[in-house]
Design an enzyme around this catalytic site. Sequence first.
Site, short mmCIF file in Angstrom:
data_model
loop_
_atom_site.label_atom_id
_atom_site.label_comp_id
_atom_site.label_asym_id
_atom_site.label_seq_id
_atom_site.Cartn_x
_atom_site.Cartn_y
_atom_site.Cartn_z
N GLY A 1 0.80 -1.22 0.00
CA GLY A 1 0.00 0.00 0.00
C GLY A 1 0.83 1.27 0.00
O GLY A 1 0.38 2.31 0.48
N GLY A 2 2.05 1.19 -0.53
CA GLY A 2 2.90 2.37 -0.58
C GLY A 2 3.67 2.62 0.71
O GLY A 2 4.44 3.59 0.80
N HIS B 1 3.98 2.27 -14.06
CA HIS B 1 3.46 1.26 -13.13
C HIS B 1 2.29 0.59 -13.83
O HIS B 1 1.23 1.19 -14.02
CB HIS B 1 3.02 1.93 -11.84
CG HIS B 1 2.60 0.98 -10.76
ND1 HIS B 1 2.91 1.17 -9.44
CD2 HIS B 1 1.91 -0.18 -10.81
CE1 HIS B 1 2.41 0.17 -8.72
NE2 HIS B 1 1.79 -0.65 -9.55
N GLU C 1 5.19 -6.96 -7.37
CA GLU C 1 4.49 -7.62 -6.28
C GLU C 1 3.15 -8.14 -6.75
O GLU C 1 2.68 -7.83 -7.86
CB GLU C 1 4.30 -6.69 -5.09
CG GLU C 1 3.39 -5.50 -5.37
CD GLU C 1 3.26 -4.58 -4.16
OE1 GLU C 1 4.08 -4.70 -3.23
OE2 GLU C 1 2.32 -3.78 -4.15
N ARG D 1 -6.02 -9.61 -3.51
CA ARG D 1 -7.30 -9.03 -3.10
C ARG D 1 -7.87 -8.23 -4.26
O ARG D 1 -7.26 -8.11 -5.31
CB ARG D 1 -7.09 -8.09 -1.90
CG ARG D 1 -6.04 -7.01 -2.19
CD ARG D 1 -5.93 -5.99 -1.08
NE ARG D 1 -4.76 -5.15 -1.19
CZ ARG D 1 -4.63 -4.10 -1.99
NH1 ARG D 1 -5.62 -3.78 -2.81
NH2 ARG D 1 -3.54 -3.38 -2.01
N VAL E 1 -8.36 -1.19 -5.26
CA VAL E 1 -9.17 0.03 -5.24
C VAL E 1 -9.60 0.39 -6.67
O VAL E 1 -10.72 0.83 -6.92
CB VAL E 1 -8.38 1.20 -4.62
CG1 VAL E 1 -9.19 2.49 -4.65
CG2 VAL E 1 -7.96 0.87 -3.19
N ARG F 1 -9.23 9.12 -7.63
CA ARG F 1 -9.56 8.96 -6.22
C ARG F 1 -9.71 10.34 -5.58
O ARG F 1 -8.79 11.16 -5.62
CB ARG F 1 -8.47 8.19 -5.49
CG ARG F 1 -8.15 6.84 -6.10
CD ARG F 1 -7.16 6.09 -5.24
NE ARG F 1 -6.68 4.87 -5.89
CZ ARG F 1 -5.95 3.95 -5.28
NH1 ARG F 1 -5.62 4.10 -4.00
NH2 ARG F 1 -5.54 2.87 -5.92
#
Length: 458
Positions: free
Chosen positions: A168-169, A212, A292, A296, A299, A342
């Site tokens: 998560g950064g 990314h 990685e 899950r 977002v 976001r």
Amino acid sequence: MTIGPIGKVLVANRGEIAVRIIRTCAELGLGTVAVYSAADADSAAVRLADQAFRIGPGPAKRSYLHIPAIIEAARATGADAIHPGYGFLSENPDFAEVCEAEGFVFVGAPAAVMADLGDKSTARALMAAAGLPLLPGSREPLDSADDAQRLADEIGYPVIIKAVAGGGGRGMRVVRASGDFAAAWQDTRANAAAVFGDDRLYVERYLDSARHIEVQILADHHGTVVHLGARDCSLQRRHQKLVEESPAPGLSDDVVEAICAAAVRGATAVGYVGAGTFEFLLDPAGRFYFMEVNCRLQVEHPVTEMVTGIDLVAEQLRIAAGLSLALPHDFATPRGVAIECRINAEDPAREFAPAPGTLTECVLPGGPFVRVDTHVGPGYAIPPHYDSLLAKIIVWAQDRPAAIARMRRALAEISMGGIGIATTAEFLHDILDHPRFVAAEHDTALIGALTEPVHIDS
């Protein structure tokens, strides 16, 4: 109605993702249970679910991260399955094991696979064995600062120090000179121990200028593994994603096919089951490197849904119920372009400092091909305990210029006000007009270059 053994789903989360899962369950005819903390007693998820169960006070450690409370809620409400959403317990293999031991279907990856892929060092070794390319760095956690320093000097700077349990950064630090390495190593180790309860670290080459790219995969219990195309998540601030889109723009078909094939190969090699995301870095020369796996729902999953027409939560539930994938024949061929922004309660004018408060005004966009995933409205008091995400704005259009224009229009319609309230909407509106983004020449360094303070030596 039931899907296999699943008739009622407890959503072990909050906010927009809890609302999003409850909506799909309702469409499928499944019963729903919302768990909530004292801070979320009046939440949208509580209103929309068939049942609601209080699991503790506001702080996450005593509510959404408290496994016994969630299991008790599932027992008390007669739930068959537990969906963890993203964040919180979604990638906690212990939670997955407890759910299964207590007789609940866990809507996620198998605990053993999650444990392997959640350990970044183990994940790197597994993906290397599957033939995925890696950036130069350590395959195993490094035991000492001296060993790490020697490897960093050998790799060449800049390097990035990463926590094995990070995500998560969080739990990472970029080092640009040998003289700065020792202090950065100690700081990152202390932070990893405090945040993750695991101080193991590894080192790899850092790419200043990279794209990314991530690949959405689905895998069932019957050995079928497929990808749903590539997303671009390069617009980030301090490793936190702000804008995502699908398909990833400006890439050749050959590169996209190679990255997607690598993700499927990696998932197959580890026996992955469920929805997951393989993340890669793409350098300016077009070489890609495994980074990685997120075991899950992401977002940013809506952009994939918008270009494929596939409800990823519904697929997660089908997979968890033991059913085979049943996707349309053209599922991997994107239709049009989708972009997600976001909207966070943060103030870009104050280095994105948190800006909580009560929303006295909350106007969100609408119109053709605009999707809003949110849990807030007028009068909503932003709790101080959780992530600052207020809403996700997702748009779709036939082509990228039209999608950008639609998103800028949608962002301009947002009006959120209240004492102390600030959001990222206007900042994102401006970013989408940046020439490098418009030309699909953006990378992970773009927002940092525009927002980081400039220090001038006197």
